[in-house]
Design a protein around this motif. Structure first.
Motif, short mmCIF file in Angstrom:
data_model
loop_
_atom_site.label_atom_id
_atom_site.label_comp_id
_atom_site.label_asym_id
_atom_site.label_seq_id
_atom_site.Cartn_x
_atom_site.Cartn_y
_atom_site.Cartn_z
N LYS A 64 13.49 -24.98 43.64
CA LYS A 64 13.10 -24.03 42.60
C LYS A 64 11.67 -23.58 42.82
CE LYS A 64 15.80 -26.08 38.88
NZ LYS A 64 15.72 -26.70 37.54
N ILE A 65 11.41 -22.31 42.50
CA ILE A 65 10.02 -21.87 42.53
C ILE A 65 9.31 -22.44 41.29
CG2 ILE A 65 10.47 -19.82 43.92
CD1 ILE A 65 10.12 -18.13 41.42
N TYR A 66 8.01 -22.50 41.38
CA TYR A 66 7.16 -23.16 40.38
C TYR A 66 7.44 -22.67 38.96
CZ TYR A 66 2.76 -24.68 38.21
OH TYR A 66 1.82 -25.23 37.39
N THR A 67 7.49 -21.36 38.76
CA THR A 67 7.68 -20.82 37.41
C THR A 67 9.06 -21.18 36.85
OG1 THR A 67 8.33 -18.69 38.35
CG2 THR A 67 6.04 -18.93 37.63
N HIS A 68 10.07 -21.24 37.70
CA HIS A 68 11.41 -21.59 37.24
C HIS A 68 11.50 -23.07 36.89
CE1 HIS A 68 13.53 -17.86 39.16
NE2 HIS A 68 12.46 -17.55 38.46
N ALA A 69 10.84 -23.91 37.67
CA ALA A 69 10.84 -25.35 37.37
C ALA A 69 10.15 -25.59 36.03
CB ALA A 69 10.14 -26.11 38.49
N HIS A 70 9.06 -24.87 35.77
CA HIS A 70 8.37 -24.99 34.48
C HIS A 70 9.28 -24.50 33.36
CE1 HIS A 70 5.73 -23.43 31.23
NE2 HIS A 70 5.22 -24.65 31.36
N ARG A 71 9.89 -23.36 33.55
CA ARG A 71 10.79 -22.79 32.54
C ARG A 71 11.95 -23.74 32.23
NH1 ARG A 71 14.28 -18.49 35.11
NH2 ARG A 71 15.25 -20.42 35.80
N ASP A 72 12.45 -24.43 33.26
CA ASP A 72 13.57 -25.35 33.10
C ASP A 72 13.16 -26.73 32.58
OD1 ASP A 72 15.12 -23.27 34.03
OD2 ASP A 72 15.39 -24.12 36.04
N GLY A 73 11.87 -26.91 32.28
CA GLY A 73 11.40 -28.14 31.67
C GLY A 73 11.16 -29.31 32.61
N GLU A 74 11.06 -29.05 33.92
CA GLU A 74 10.78 -30.14 34.85
C GLU A 74 9.39 -30.72 34.64
OE1 GLU A 74 11.62 -29.40 38.99
OE2 GLU A 74 13.57 -28.52 38.51
N PHE A 75 8.48 -29.90 34.13
CA PHE A 75 7.12 -30.34 33.82
C PHE A 75 6.52 -29.37 32.81
CE2 PHE A 75 6.90 -27.50 37.44
CZ PHE A 75 5.92 -26.60 37.07
N HIS A 76 5.40 -29.79 32.22
CA HIS A 76 4.64 -28.95 31.30
C HIS A 76 3.27 -28.72 31.92
CE1 HIS A 76 7.73 -29.92 28.41
NE2 HIS A 76 7.48 -31.21 28.56
N TYR A 77 2.66 -27.59 31.58
CA TYR A 77 1.29 -27.34 32.02
C TYR A 77 0.35 -28.27 31.26
CZ TYR A 77 2.98 -22.84 33.86
OH TYR A 77 3.64 -21.86 34.53
N GLU A 78 -0.70 -28.72 31.94
CA GLU A 78 -1.71 -29.53 31.27
C GLU A 78 -2.41 -28.68 30.21
OE1 GLU A 78 -5.32 -32.53 32.44
OE2 GLU A 78 -4.76 -30.99 33.88
N TYR A 79 -2.88 -27.52 30.58
CA TYR A 79 -3.44 -26.54 29.66
C TYR A 79 -2.75 -25.22 29.95
CZ TYR A 79 -7.02 -29.92 28.45
OH TYR A 79 -7.67 -31.04 28.01
N GLN A 80 -3.37 -24.40 30.78
CA GLN A 80 -2.77 -23.12 31.12
C GLN A 80 -3.03 -22.84 32.59
OE1 GLN A 80 -0.87 -21.07 29.21
NE2 GLN A 80 -0.54 -19.91 31.06
N ASN A 81 -2.01 -22.43 33.28
CA ASN A 81 -2.16 -21.97 34.65
C ASN A 81 -1.91 -20.48 34.64
OD1 ASN A 81 -2.56 -24.59 35.62
ND2 ASN A 81 -0.38 -24.93 35.79
N ASP A 82 -2.80 -19.73 35.28
CA ASP A 82 -2.67 -18.29 35.28
C ASP A 82 -1.97 -17.83 36.54
OD1 ASP A 82 -4.01 -18.03 32.82
OD2 ASP A 82 -5.95 -18.17 33.83
N LEU A 83 -0.96 -16.98 36.32
CA LEU A 83 -0.15 -16.46 37.42
C LEU A 83 -0.18 -14.94 37.38
CD1 LEU A 83 2.44 -18.88 36.21
CD2 LEU A 83 1.91 -18.91 38.64
N ASP A 84 -0.04 -14.33 38.56
CA ASP A 84 0.05 -12.87 38.58
C ASP A 84 1.51 -12.46 38.35
OD1 ASP A 84 1.37 -13.08 41.06
OD2 ASP A 84 -0.40 -12.48 42.21
#
Length: 188
Positions: A64-84
């Protein structure tokens, strides 16, 4: 690479892509620029390590790409990661105490390794001690379907907080080597 540490809130930020208003940013933060404590002229070392690829291949590689893994709940951001808009990381907001920040600098934890992988010239930028970056429990997530940039993510098994420990890339347009090798450290 611009790295900031705000000791009043114990938070830091790593600008992986040069801010659009970089000169203005530097001018407004000039008083916070670390020029003593031995960081003047500090450069991120560019290392050629024949074993770095072996260490990377021991990490689990996500399909999975990073944003999809986050969306699917594999992990949470510590604070905020900025993406283009294409999913490439532009900056990382992290917990960063002043003492930890200075220790990372003194231990040369910010490094760049250069090597070939899958017929591409890759660079790995580390943001933590080598033992933490290459922990076999960390996961390598692609940032984009082109598989030209990846993140090494350390996921806490209890909180599921995903902390970024390294950036692996062949994409010079998004992550130009000259910018990433000439860091500016700001501490407030």
């Amino acid at each position: 690479m611009i790295i900031t540490c705000d000791s009043s809130v114990n938070m830091g930020y790593i600008y992986l892509q040069q801010p659009r208003n970089c000169l203005e940013f530097i001018q407004t933060r000039e008083d916070d620029l670390i020029s003593s404590i031995g960081t003047r002229g500090y450069q991120i070392p560019l290392l050629r390590d024949e074993f770095v690829l072996d260490k990377l291949l021991k990490l689990k590689q996500s399909s999975k790409i990073y944003t999809h893994a986050h969306r699917d709940g594999e992990f949470h951001y510590e604070y905020q990661n900025d993406l283009d808009s294409e999913g490439y990381l532009t900056g990382i907001e992290i917990s960063l105490h002043k003492e930890c920040f200075l220790a990372l600098l003194q231990q040369n934890s910010f490094r760049c390794y250069s090597f070939s992988w899958n017929h591409k010239q890759m660079r790995l930028f580390t943001f933590e001690d080598e033992n933490v970056v290459f922990n076999s429990l960390n996961i390598l997530y692609p940032l984009h379907w082109d598989h030209d940039s990846f993140l090494i993510v350390d996921i806490d098994p209890v909180s599921k907080i995903g902390r970024i420990r390294g950036l692996l890339t062949s994409n010079e347009d998004r992550y130009p080597t000259p910018y990433l090798l000439q860091p500016l450290f700001f501490i407030k």
